[in-house]
Design a protein around this motif. Structure first.
Motif, PDB file in Angstrom:
ATOM      1  N   LEU A 143      -9.667   6.671  -8.017  1.00  0.00           N
ATOM      2  CA  LEU A 143      -8.180   6.938  -6.787  1.00  0.00           C
ATOM      3  C   LEU A 143      -8.719   7.556  -5.789  1.00  0.00           C
ATOM      4  CD1 LEU A 143      -5.579   8.163  -9.597  1.00  0.00           C
ATOM      5  CD2 LEU A 143      -5.544   6.016  -8.362  1.00  0.00           C
ATOM      6  N   LEU A 144      -9.654   8.151  -5.749  1.00  0.00           N
ATOM      7  CA  LEU A 144     -10.269   8.916  -4.540  1.00  0.00           C
ATOM      8  C   LEU A 144     -11.074   7.835  -3.690  1.00  0.00           C
ATOM      9  CD1 LEU A 144     -10.830  11.323  -2.845  1.00  0.00           C
ATOM     10  CD2 LEU A 144     -12.598  12.125  -4.397  1.00  0.00           C
ATOM     11  N   LEU A 145     -11.820   7.068  -4.400  1.00  0.00           N
ATOM     12  CA  LEU A 145     -12.316   5.972  -3.837  1.00  0.00           C
ATOM     13  C   LEU A 145     -11.642   5.055  -3.225  1.00  0.00           C
ATOM     14  CD1 LEU A 145     -15.369   4.974  -6.303  1.00  0.00           C
ATOM     15  CD2 LEU A 145     -15.528   5.960  -4.078  1.00  0.00           C
ATOM     16  N   PHE A 146     -10.498   4.799  -3.640  1.00  0.00           N
ATOM     17  CA  PHE A 146      -9.400   3.943  -3.236  1.00  0.00           C
ATOM     18  C   PHE A 146      -8.691   4.462  -1.876  1.00  0.00           C
ATOM     19  CE2 PHE A 146      -4.869   2.554  -2.546  1.00  0.00           C
ATOM     20  CZ  PHE A 146      -4.866   1.163  -3.066  1.00  0.00           C
ATOM     21  N   GLU A 147      -8.637   5.725  -2.092  1.00  0.00           N
ATOM     22  CA  GLU A 147      -7.963   6.602  -0.833  1.00  0.00           C
ATOM     23  C   GLU A 147      -8.999   6.363   0.488  1.00  0.00           C
ATOM     24  OE1 GLU A 147      -4.903   9.635  -1.548  1.00  0.00           O
ATOM     25  OE2 GLU A 147      -6.376   9.852  -3.260  1.00  0.00           O
ATOM     26  N   ASN A 148     -10.225   6.636   0.134  1.00  0.00           N
ATOM     27  CA  ASN A 148     -11.360   6.775   0.987  1.00  0.00           C
ATOM     28  C   ASN A 148     -11.614   5.342   1.655  1.00  0.00           C
ATOM     29  OD1 ASN A 148     -11.534   9.575   0.717  1.00  0.00           O
ATOM     30  ND2 ASN A 148     -13.409   9.171  -0.691  1.00  0.00           N
ATOM     31  N   ALA A 149     -11.121   4.426   0.991  1.00  0.00           N
ATOM     32  CA  ALA A 149     -11.501   3.113   1.536  1.00  0.00           C
ATOM     33  C   ALA A 149     -10.405   2.513   2.624  1.00  0.00           C
ATOM     34  CB  ALA A 149     -11.213   1.919   0.268  1.00  0.00           C
ATOM     35  N   GLY A 150      -9.364   3.621   2.832  1.00  0.00           N
ATOM     36  CA  GLY A 150      -8.655   3.264   3.732  1.00  0.00           C
ATOM     37  C   GLY A 150      -7.132   3.097   3.553  1.00  0.00           C
ATOM     38  N   SER A 151      -6.860   3.035   2.450  1.00  0.00           N
ATOM     39  CA  SER A 151      -5.386   2.848   2.233  1.00  0.00           C
ATOM     40  C   SER A 151      -4.522   4.044   1.778  1.00  0.00           C
ATOM     41  CB  SER A 151      -5.314   2.004   0.768  1.00  0.00           C
ATOM     42  OG  SER A 151      -4.018   1.700   0.483  1.00  0.00           O
ATOM     43  N   ASP A 152      -3.226   3.967   2.271  1.00  0.00           N
ATOM     44  CA  ASP A 152      -2.543   5.200   1.903  1.00  0.00           C
ATOM     45  C   ASP A 152      -1.372   4.835   0.915  1.00  0.00           C
ATOM     46  OD1 ASP A 152      -0.873   3.461   3.377  1.00  0.00           O
ATOM     47  OD2 ASP A 152      -0.386   4.585   4.915  1.00  0.00           O
ATOM     48  N   ASP A 153      -1.676   3.861   0.169  1.00  0.00           N
ATOM     49  CA  ASP A 153      -0.619   3.519  -0.916  1.00  0.00           C
ATOM     50  C   ASP A 153      -0.413   4.162  -1.904  1.00  0.00           C
ATOM     51  OD1 ASP A 153      -0.327   1.266   0.489  1.00  0.00           O
ATOM     52  OD2 ASP A 153      -1.072  -0.181  -0.846  1.00  0.00           O
ATOM     53  N   VAL A 154      -1.300   5.134  -2.368  1.00  0.00           N
ATOM     54  CA  VAL A 154      -1.462   6.147  -3.525  1.00  0.00           C
ATOM     55  C   VAL A 154      -0.111   7.217  -3.081  1.00  0.00           C
ATOM     56  CG1 VAL A 154      -2.458   8.126  -4.713  1.00  0.00           C
ATOM     57  CG2 VAL A 154      -3.640   5.831  -4.216  1.00  0.00           C
ATOM     58  N   GLU A 155      -0.248   7.668  -1.729  1.00  0.00           N
ATOM     59  CA  GLU A 155       0.403   8.807  -1.411  1.00  0.00           C
ATOM     60  C   GLU A 155       2.120   8.164  -1.373  1.00  0.00           C
ATOM     61  OE1 GLU A 155       0.944   8.577   3.384  1.00  0.00           O
ATOM     62  OE2 GLU A 155      -0.806   9.455   2.496  1.00  0.00           O
ATOM     63  N   ASN A 156       2.327   7.155  -1.506  1.00  0.00           N
ATOM     64  CA  ASN A 156       3.638   6.367  -1.769  1.00  0.00           C
ATOM     65  C   ASN A 156       4.009   6.365  -3.124  1.00  0.00           C
ATOM     66  OD1 ASN A 156       4.088   5.778   0.965  1.00  0.00           O
ATOM     67  ND2 ASN A 156       2.934   3.839   1.025  1.00  0.00           N
ATOM     68  N   LEU A 157       3.304   6.929  -4.045  1.00  0.00           N
ATOM     69  CA  LEU A 157       3.458   6.603  -5.472  1.00  0.00           C
ATOM     70  C   LEU A 157       3.388   7.645  -6.246  1.00  0.00           C
ATOM     71  CD1 LEU A 157       1.222   3.419  -6.151  1.00  0.00           C
ATOM     72  CD2 LEU A 157       3.853   3.332  -6.042  1.00  0.00           C
ATOM     73  N   VAL A 158       2.683   9.020  -5.739  1.00  0.00           N
ATOM     74  CA  VAL A 158       2.537  10.209  -6.135  1.00  0.00           C
ATOM     75  C   VAL A 158       2.467  11.290  -5.263  1.00  0.00           C
ATOM     76  CG1 VAL A 158       1.398   9.309  -8.498  1.00  0.00           C
ATOM     77  CG2 VAL A 158      -0.035   9.910  -6.453  1.00  0.00           C
ATOM     78  N   ASP A 159       2.878  12.526  -5.679  1.00  0.00           N
ATOM     79  CA  ASP A 159       2.754  13.585  -4.617  1.00  0.00           C
ATOM     80  C   ASP A 159       1.255  14.071  -4.681  1.00  0.00           C
ATOM     81  OD1 ASP A 159       2.206  15.082  -6.948  1.00  0.00           O
ATOM     82  OD2 ASP A 159       3.680  16.306  -6.999  1.00  0.00           O
ATOM     83  N   SER A 160       0.990  14.955  -3.780  1.00  0.00           N
ATOM     84  CA  SER A 160      -0.250  15.355  -3.266  1.00  0.00           C
ATOM     85  C   SER A 160      -1.018  15.938  -4.379  1.00  0.00           C
ATOM     86  CB  SER A 160      -0.344  16.150  -2.075  1.00  0.00           C
ATOM     87  OG  SER A 160       0.581  17.338  -2.192  1.00  0.00           O
TER      88      SER A 160
END
Length: 799
Positions: free
Chosen positions: A566-583
């Motif tokens: 999930l960290l790799l996904f976020e570092n790849a430039g997508s902000d979709d995770v923050e639309n699915l879970v809290d910080s």
């Protein structure tokens, strides 16, 4: 007591006549003063606005929006004559996508096949990019894009229809209003606080109706440029619903007000045959409506779908008191009374009944104050205020205008023109007194049949179905429901109770099992078209990091690996995770998209989903439900509670007032029978005709009870006077209908026609409200001239 009050009202008539200009100036000044607040009026048609700010449904929904943004979008469905992955159409799609991003205000994000997320592995690198980041230059590249798109499960029933012939664009709008200007966009946030939290400097303002209208107007104008015989375009989404509802309300309200005024003018002209007798009540009711709507605007209360009926309602109701007073005034003038004595006599004769009818009407409407639904509660506040404001003008402005109006009585000609209706009413009353038993038996049979019919009433609420067949909103909803599995979201807010709970593979596997279970549900035609959560992102990432092999489209077994991917996904430039879970990855959302069916079908479906969620996740996980579908479903629970409470409250308020006016407990309770019978008949018609109970038809009972009792009060008030004088029921009924029957007939006609106007509404939800309320008023009038005399004979005997 009655005599003292009537004497006071008679003296008030003399007082007003002698100071008419002063009273008129004060009344006009009050109207002008309150009218300054009309500039604050605005319309609110959002579905969540049906709930009070502190209602748990609204609180959870607002918290959801603050954390994850809007769950409602402007949805654009495009169906070309060619396959959607042909170059010409994709170029059109790209052009429209870019214009929506760049030219439409208040847009947060536009999502389509152009920028759809695609996650893939390239060697040791995770790439999160856009489907058409590299525009296809040849047919091979185009076919490769098509293959990837059709193989991606996230696109199905999301961006591509099940049959592959239709694609969609999702336009996400700002959550918060930008009216403060660019520099003030963060003014509602305290240092380090969340929007909506207690440490805010000012309350957060969500995107306003005017701002949404600006966006939707721009979108609709843009789409017109792309529509053609080769490209069908439909637009949907709850922002579009709210916007179009507001536009239709504005259009209908102006039309209804004009029609109500026309009905009043024709009725008054028919009854009195005098220009002054038309203008005096007309000016009085118009001023009362202006003052009432100004009070409403001044308090910051918006105009909503239920409260839009207030202006027309007050016009129809307000003219009733004027008609009763003016009828007695002109009768007195025909008997030779002077202008001053005729006015004083009219107020003394009918003033108390007008006051009591206003109190009972307001009492019936006050029953909505405690409603679970905010617009209904607002109706229960401002409609009674309007009735009392109308009473104020009827006792001040009306007699003052009569006093200064020129003209003489044309007694003989008028008496002949009114003879037929008076004779008809008297004959009906006398017939009832002489055939009381058959009338009561027939009424009893009708009531029994109606009660059985009322037991079959079903509850329904489907805002999209308020629009007629072929309407843009209706077409868009049907297109999305048929081709994309729906457009309404149920949001499950899942709190694991621990930081990084969404990193736990066992928990994520449970979420996947829940998703599979939801897809199997089919309850009252509610089926999930799409279920999305963090597991979709995780499985997509895990597959990409394992050479894009399909067998790795799964959840990793190691929680550390979950966190790393999930960290790799976020570092790849997508902000979709923050639309699915809290910080903290403690709480997240599971989105279930369903068709926009009747709201009564949603609660059983939601209950089944929550029950399974609690089973698979265990007791330590807290599940809360939100989303626009939950809001719509909760509306119907509130409708049923509101109806039961309002009917009971209206009965509890009106009955003592009736007893107080008549001065006899037994007769007062008896007088409620002609008021309750019309409501039972109407409820029976609803049941037998399969007309559903919704947020509008629930108003009928209390509104009609408050109005029906008006005629009964006037009838009983005058009956008591003549019965005390003659000690004969038939004579008392005859005298009552001779003096008051004409006013009862015409006020009932005005009220019935005033509500019948709503059958011409563009939105069909008002059709049944108008039709059934008009029928109830007709039934109430018939009950007063037919049923009431029959009951009085049974109570008092003929003499």
């Amino acid at each position: 007591m009655h005599a003292r009050i009537e004497a006071l009202l008679e003296n008030w008539g003399h007082f007003v006549y002698r100071r008419a200009w002063w009273i008129l100036v004060l009344a006009l000044a009050m109207t002008a003063g309150t009218a300054t607040q009309l500039k604050h009026f605005y319309i609110e048609t959002s579905l969540e606005a049906f709930f009070h700010q502190d209602d748990p449904v609204r609180v959870i929904y607002d918290e959801f929006r603050e954390q994850y943004g809007r769950d409602t979008f402007i949805l654009i469905a495009l169906e070309p004559n060619t396959p959607i992955f042909e170059r010409e159409f994709l170029e059109t799609l790209r052009d429209l996508h870019e214009r929506l991003e760049n030219e439409v205000p208040l847009v947060v994000e536009v999502t389509s096949l152009v920028n759809a997320r695609i996650t893939r592995g390239e060697g040791d690198e995770l790439v999160v990019g856009e489907l058409m980041e590299d525009w296809p230059e040849d047919d091979a590249a185009l076919r490769a894009i098509e293959s990837r798109a059709r193989a991606n499960p996230l696109y199905q029933n999301n961006l591509i229809s099940g049959d592959g012939k239709l694609t969609s664009i999702m336009v996400e709008l700002e959550v918060y209003s930008q009216l403060g200007g660019e520099g003030d966009a963060l003014d509602g946030f305290a240092d380090g606080g969340d929007p909506g939290s207690e440490d805010e400097d000012e309350p957060v303002t969500y995107l306003t109706g005017a701002e949404e209208a600006e966006v939707i107007d721009a979108v609709l104008a843009m789409l017109e440029e792309y529509r053609s015989d080769d490209l069908t375009i439909e637009v949907a989404g709850t922002p579009v619903l709210s916007n179009q509802m507001a536009l239709k309300m504005q259009s209908d309200m102006g039309r209804f007000t004009a029609l109500a005024l026309l009905i009043i003018v024709i009725s008054l002209a028919t009854l009195f045959r005098r220009v002054g007798a038309v203008l005096v009540p007309l000016v009085t009711v118009i001023c009362s409506v202006i003052s009432t709507m100004s009070i409403m605007a001044g308090t910051g209360t918006p105009l909503t779908s239920p409260t839009q009926i207030i202006p027309t309602f007050l016009l129809a109701v307000g003219v009733g008191g004027s008609v009763h007073i003016m009828t007695i005034y002109y009768q007195g003038r025909r008997r030779g009374l002077t202008k001053e004595d005729g006015l004083a006599h009219a107020l003394g004769h009918s003033g108390l009944a007008v006051i009591m009818t206003s109190l009972t009407t307001a009492g019936g409407l006050l029953s909505f104050v405690a409603a679970e639904l905010l617009p209904i509660s607002h109706f229960g506040v401002f409609a009674p205020i309007g009735v009392m404001v109308s009473l104020f003008y009827t006792l001040t402005m009306l007699p003052a205008l009569i006093a200064i109006s020129p003209g003489r009585s044309r007694a003989q000609a008028e008496a002949k023109s009114l003879f037929f209706t008076q004779r008809l009413l008297i004959d009906a009353g006398v017939f009832s007194t002489r055939h009381s038993t058959p009338i009561l038996v027939a009424t009893f049979v009708l009531v029994v049949v109606s009660v059985y019919g009322a037991s079959m009433i079903r509850v329904a609420h489907s805002p999209f179905d308020w629009f007629p067949e072929g309407d843009m909103v209706r077409r868009g909803m049907e297109t999305m429901d048929t081709n994309m599995g729906g457009m309404g979201n149920i949001e499950l807010i899942v709190d694991t109770g621990r930081v990084n709970g969404f990193h736990d593979p066992a928990f994520l596997e449970s979420a996947d099992r829940l998703r599979d279970y939801i897809y199997t549900l089919d309850i009252h035609d509610v089926r999930a078209g799409k279920v999305q959560s963090l597991t979709d992102v995780l499985k997509e990432t895990h597959r990409a990091l394992n050479e894009n092999r399909s067998e790795y489209y799964a959840i990793p077994e190691d929680p550390n690996l979950v966190a790393q991917e999930l960290l790799l996904f976020e570092n790849a430039g997508s902000d979709d995770v923050e639309n699915l879970v809290d910080s903290t990855f403690q709480s997240g959302r599971i989105t279930v998209r369903v068709p926009m069916n009747d709201a009564m079908a949603f609660p059983p479906f939601i209950h089944a989903v929550v029950e399974e969620a609690e089973r698979v996740f265990g007791a330590e996980v807290v599940i809360r439900v939100s989303g626009i579908v939950h809001v719509i479903g909760a509306t119907m629970t509130a409708v049923v509670q509101t109806m039961l409470r309002s009917y009971a409250m209206a009965l509890a308020i009106i009955t003592p007032l009736m007893v107080l006016l008549i001065g006899n407990v037994r007769v007062g309770l008896l007088a409620m029978i002609p008021n309750l019978t019309p409501i039972l008949l109407t409820l029976g018609i609803m049941g037998w005709a399969d007309i559903p109970l919704d947020v509008f038809t629930l108003l009928i009972g209390s509104v009609a009870m408050g109005l029906a009792v008006d005629d009964t009060i006037h009838f009983m008030h005058n009956f008591r006077r003549y019965f005390d004088e003659h000690a004969n029921v038939e004579i008392a009924v005859r005298k009552t209908l001779e003096t008051t029957g004409q006013a009862l007939l015409f006020t009932s006609i005005v009220l019935a026609l005033g509500f019948a106007i709503y059958t011409q509404a563009y939105l069909t939800n008002l059709f049944y409200f108008g039709l059934l309320t008009a029928l109830t008023i007709v039934f109430a009038f018939l009950a007063d001239i037919v049923l009431a005399p029959a009951l009085l004979v049974k109570v008092f005997g003929r003499r």
